[in-house]
Design a protein around this motif. Structure first.
Motif, PDB file in Angstrom:
ATOM      1  N   VAL A 196      29.735  36.391  36.449  1.00 30.87           N
ATOM      2  CA  VAL A 196      31.082  35.861  36.300  1.00 30.87           C
ATOM      3  C   VAL A 196      31.743  35.865  37.678  1.00 30.87           C
ATOM      4  CG1 VAL A 196      33.317  36.115  35.164  1.00 30.87           C
ATOM      5  CG2 VAL A 196      31.212  36.817  33.968  1.00 30.87           C
ATOM      6  N   ALA A 197      32.027  34.679  38.198  1.00 33.45           N
ATOM      7  CA  ALA A 197      32.712  34.542  39.482  1.00 33.45           C
ATOM      8  C   ALA A 197      34.208  34.705  39.259  1.00 33.45           C
ATOM      9  CB  ALA A 197      32.423  33.172  40.082  1.00 33.45           C
ATOM     10  N   ILE A 198      34.823  35.523  40.102  1.00 29.24           N
ATOM     11  CA  ILE A 198      36.271  35.691  40.053  1.00 29.24           C
ATOM     12  C   ILE A 198      36.805  35.204  41.394  1.00 29.24           C
ATOM     13  CG2 ILE A 198      38.187  37.295  39.783  1.00 29.24           C
ATOM     14  CD1 ILE A 198      36.261  39.061  38.142  1.00 29.24           C
ATOM     15  N   LEU A 199      37.504  34.092  41.332  1.00 19.58           N
ATOM     16  CA  LEU A 199      38.001  33.423  42.535  1.00 19.58           C
ATOM     17  C   LEU A 199      39.513  33.426  42.553  1.00 19.58           C
ATOM     18  CD1 LEU A 199      35.621  30.328  42.450  1.00 19.58           C
ATOM     19  CD2 LEU A 199      35.246  32.547  43.558  1.00 19.58           C
ATOM     20  N   GLY A 200      40.059  33.182  43.721  1.00 20.00           N
ATOM     21  CA  GLY A 200      41.497  33.077  43.862  1.00 20.00           C
ATOM     22  C   GLY A 200      41.896  33.315  45.302  1.00 20.00           C
ATOM     23  N   ALA A 201      43.088  32.905  45.622  1.00 19.00           N
ATOM     24  CA  ALA A 201      43.629  33.116  46.962  1.00 19.00           C
ATOM     25  C   ALA A 201      43.931  34.603  47.152  1.00 19.00           C
ATOM     26  CB  ALA A 201      44.892  32.276  47.130  1.00 19.00           C
TER      27      ALA A 201
ATOM     28  N   LYS B 163      42.332  39.540  42.200  1.00 26.16           N
ATOM     29  CA  LYS B 163      40.906  39.387  41.893  1.00 26.16           C
ATOM     30  C   LYS B 163      40.198  40.739  41.762  1.00 26.16           C
ATOM     31  CE  LYS B 163      39.856  37.018  45.523  1.00 26.16           C
ATOM     32  NZ  LYS B 163      41.142  37.060  46.241  1.00 26.16           N
ATOM     33  N   SER B 164      40.395  41.595  42.732  1.00 30.04           N
ATOM     34  CA  SER B 164      39.705  42.896  42.719  1.00 30.04           C
ATOM     35  C   SER B 164      40.155  43.743  41.535  1.00 30.04           C
ATOM     36  CB  SER B 164      39.947  43.653  44.021  1.00 30.04           C
ATOM     37  OG  SER B 164      39.446  42.920  45.114  1.00 30.04           O
ATOM     38  N   THR B 165      41.441  43.748  41.285  1.00 28.45           N
ATOM     39  CA  THR B 165      41.973  44.500  40.145  1.00 28.45           C
ATOM     40  C   THR B 165      41.399  43.961  38.844  1.00 28.45           C
ATOM     41  OG1 THR B 165      43.999  44.942  41.375  1.00 28.45           O
ATOM     42  CG2 THR B 165      44.103  45.182  38.980  1.00 28.45           C
ATOM     43  N   LEU B 166      41.313  42.639  38.729  1.00 28.44           N
ATOM     44  CA  LEU B 166      40.762  42.028  37.528  1.00 28.44           C
ATOM     45  C   LEU B 166      39.275  42.331  37.391  1.00 28.44           C
ATOM     46  CD1 LEU B 166      41.063  40.244  35.030  1.00 28.44           C
ATOM     47  CD2 LEU B 166      40.692  38.253  36.526  1.00 28.44           C
ATOM     48  N   ALA B 167      38.534  42.227  38.476  1.00 27.48           N
ATOM     49  CA  ALA B 167      37.088  42.507  38.427  1.00 27.48           C
ATOM     50  C   ALA B 167      36.828  43.939  37.961  1.00 27.48           C
ATOM     51  CB  ALA B 167      36.458  42.269  39.795  1.00 27.48           C
ATOM     52  N   GLU B 168      37.571  44.869  38.514  1.00 24.55           N
ATOM     53  CA  GLU B 168      37.409  46.271  38.129  1.00 24.55           C
ATOM     54  C   GLU B 168      37.785  46.490  36.664  1.00 24.55           C
ATOM     55  OE1 GLU B 168      38.414  50.665  39.934  1.00 24.55           O
ATOM     56  OE2 GLU B 168      39.725  48.996  40.492  1.00 24.55           O
ATOM     57  N   ALA B 169      38.883  45.878  36.229  1.00 26.37           N
ATOM     58  CA  ALA B 169      39.332  46.020  34.838  1.00 26.37           C
ATOM     59  C   ALA B 169      38.333  45.399  33.862  1.00 26.37           C
ATOM     60  CB  ALA B 169      40.715  45.387  34.662  1.00 26.37           C
ATOM     61  N   LEU B 170      37.784  44.242  34.217  1.00 21.65           N
ATOM     62  CA  LEU B 170      36.802  43.595  33.337  1.00 21.65           C
ATOM     63  C   LEU B 170      35.510  44.409  33.266  1.00 21.65           C
ATOM     64  CD1 LEU B 170      37.394  39.879  34.329  1.00 21.65           C
ATOM     65  CD2 LEU B 170      37.796  40.904  32.065  1.00 21.65           C
TER      66      LEU B 170
ATOM     67  N   TYR C 102      34.062  45.860  29.735  1.00 25.75           N
ATOM     68  CA  TYR C 102      32.736  45.506  29.222  1.00 25.75           C
ATOM     69  C   TYR C 102      31.682  46.582  29.483  1.00 25.75           C
ATOM     70  CZ  TYR C 102      34.322  40.848  28.036  1.00 25.75           C
ATOM     71  OH  TYR C 102      34.977  39.786  27.460  1.00 25.75           O
ATOM     72  N   GLY C 103      32.062  47.677  30.107  1.00 25.32           N
ATOM     73  CA  GLY C 103      31.112  48.762  30.372  1.00 25.32           C
ATOM     74  C   GLY C 103      29.988  48.335  31.296  1.00 25.32           C
ATOM     75  N   THR C 104      30.335  47.630  32.353  1.00 22.53           N
ATOM     76  CA  THR C 104      29.329  47.116  33.276  1.00 22.53           C
ATOM     77  C   THR C 104      29.791  47.370  34.716  1.00 22.53           C
ATOM     78  OG1 THR C 104      27.943  45.201  33.791  1.00 22.53           O
ATOM     79  CG2 THR C 104      30.267  44.749  33.298  1.00 22.53           C
ATOM     80  N   ILE C 105      29.212  46.674  35.656  1.00 23.32           N
ATOM     81  CA  ILE C 105      29.557  46.872  37.057  1.00 23.32           C
ATOM     82  C   ILE C 105      30.157  45.594  37.646  1.00 23.32           C
ATOM     83  CG2 ILE C 105      27.870  48.695  37.433  1.00 23.32           C
ATOM     84  CD1 ILE C 105      25.997  46.665  38.687  1.00 23.32           C
ATOM     85  N   TRP C 106      30.772  45.755  38.817  1.00 22.96           N
ATOM     86  CA  TRP C 106      31.349  44.619  39.525  1.00 22.96           C
ATOM     87  C   TRP C 106      30.979  44.729  40.988  1.00 22.96           C
ATOM     88  CZ3 TRP C 106      35.829  44.836  42.875  1.00 22.96           C
ATOM     89  CH2 TRP C 106      36.381  46.118  43.011  1.00 22.96           C
ATOM     90  N   VAL C 107      31.017  43.589  41.658  1.00 21.61           N
ATOM     91  CA  VAL C 107      30.689  43.513  43.071  1.00 21.61           C
ATOM     92  C   VAL C 107      31.986  43.322  43.851  1.00 21.61           C
ATOM     93  CG1 VAL C 107      29.344  42.312  44.836  1.00 21.61           C
ATOM     94  CG2 VAL C 107      28.494  42.413  42.475  1.00 21.61           C
ATOM     95  N   PRO C 108      32.392  44.323  44.632  1.00 18.94           N
ATOM     96  CA  PRO C 108      33.621  44.181  45.419  1.00 18.94           C
ATOM     97  C   PRO C 108      33.493  43.102  46.497  1.00 18.94           C
ATOM     98  CG  PRO C 108      33.001  46.490  45.207  1.00 18.94           C
ATOM     99  CD  PRO C 108      31.845  45.663  44.714  1.00 18.94           C
ATOM    100  N   GLU C 109      34.630  42.613  46.936  1.00 21.04           N
ATOM    101  CA  GLU C 109      34.686  41.589  47.966  1.00 21.04           C
ATOM    102  C   GLU C 109      34.321  42.191  49.327  1.00 21.04           C
ATOM    103  OE1 GLU C 109      37.903  38.247  49.359  1.00 21.04           O
ATOM    104  OE2 GLU C 109      38.649  40.255  48.908  1.00 21.04           O
TER     105      GLU C 109
END
Length: 174
Positions: free
Chosen positions: A7-12, A17-24, A28-35
């Motif tokens: 899932v790509a999280i884009l935006g200016a 974006k980072s807050t949303l990625a971490e919250a998602l 979902y009990g998974t991991i995210w890739v920080p910018e």
């Protein structure tokens, strides 16, 4: 073979974006890739030059692939993609170089989210140019997604509202 959906999280800048990625990822009990760009700026104490854009995008991809290898199934939330780096290259440097453009064109994601620039703008002293630039970059991003034919979900509101919007979208899209 894994069944990981990216899932790509884009935006200016300063759109959450980072807050949303971490919250998602937590939802979902998974991991995210920080910018990686944020790390780059903090490490070097400056914004990147045009000749560093491909390195930033390639590092982001490498970290994404490393994270993907940790999962067998589920969702991987990616806080930005090479497309976003290319959009910034258009804004700051007229255009991305050929390597960055090719990398951005070659990366496919199962879902794309765009964080709307409607939350309060917060400067951080290094990367933030202001809300006017944020709005311009948002328009460039939407145009790039439309030109590439990439469907996306525009998410708005606070973090909880955005997580709810994404949750509904992903449940319908599966």
């Amino acid at each position: 073979m894994t069944n990981v959906r990216r899932v790509a999280i884009l935006g200016a800048e300063s759109t959450g974006k980072s807050t949303l990625a971490e919250a998602l990822a937590a939802h979902y009990g998974t991991i995210w890739v920080p910018e990686y760009l944020r790390e780059f700026v903090e490490t070097y104490g400056r914004t990147p030059r045009a000749d560093e854009q491909f390195h930033i995008a390639a590092t982001q991809v490498a970290r994404e692939e490393a994270a993907r290898a940790q999962l067998q199934d589920g969702l991987l939330f990616c806080d930005t993609t090479p497309l976003m780096t290319a959009v910034y290259s258009y804004h700051y440097f007229t255009a991305p170089d050929a390597e960055l453009a090719a990398l951005a064109a070659s990366r496919c994601y199962n879902f794309t989210l765009v964080a709307a620039p409607t939350n309060p703008w917060v400067g951080d002293g290094l990367m933030r140019d202001g809300d006017t630039v944020r709005q311009t970059v948002h328009r460039l991003l939407i145009a790039a997604l439309q030109e590439a034919g990439i469907p996306y979900l525009l998410v708005e509101g606070d973090v909880a509202q955005r997580v709810q919007q994404v949750s509904q979208y992903l449940s319908q899209a599966r």
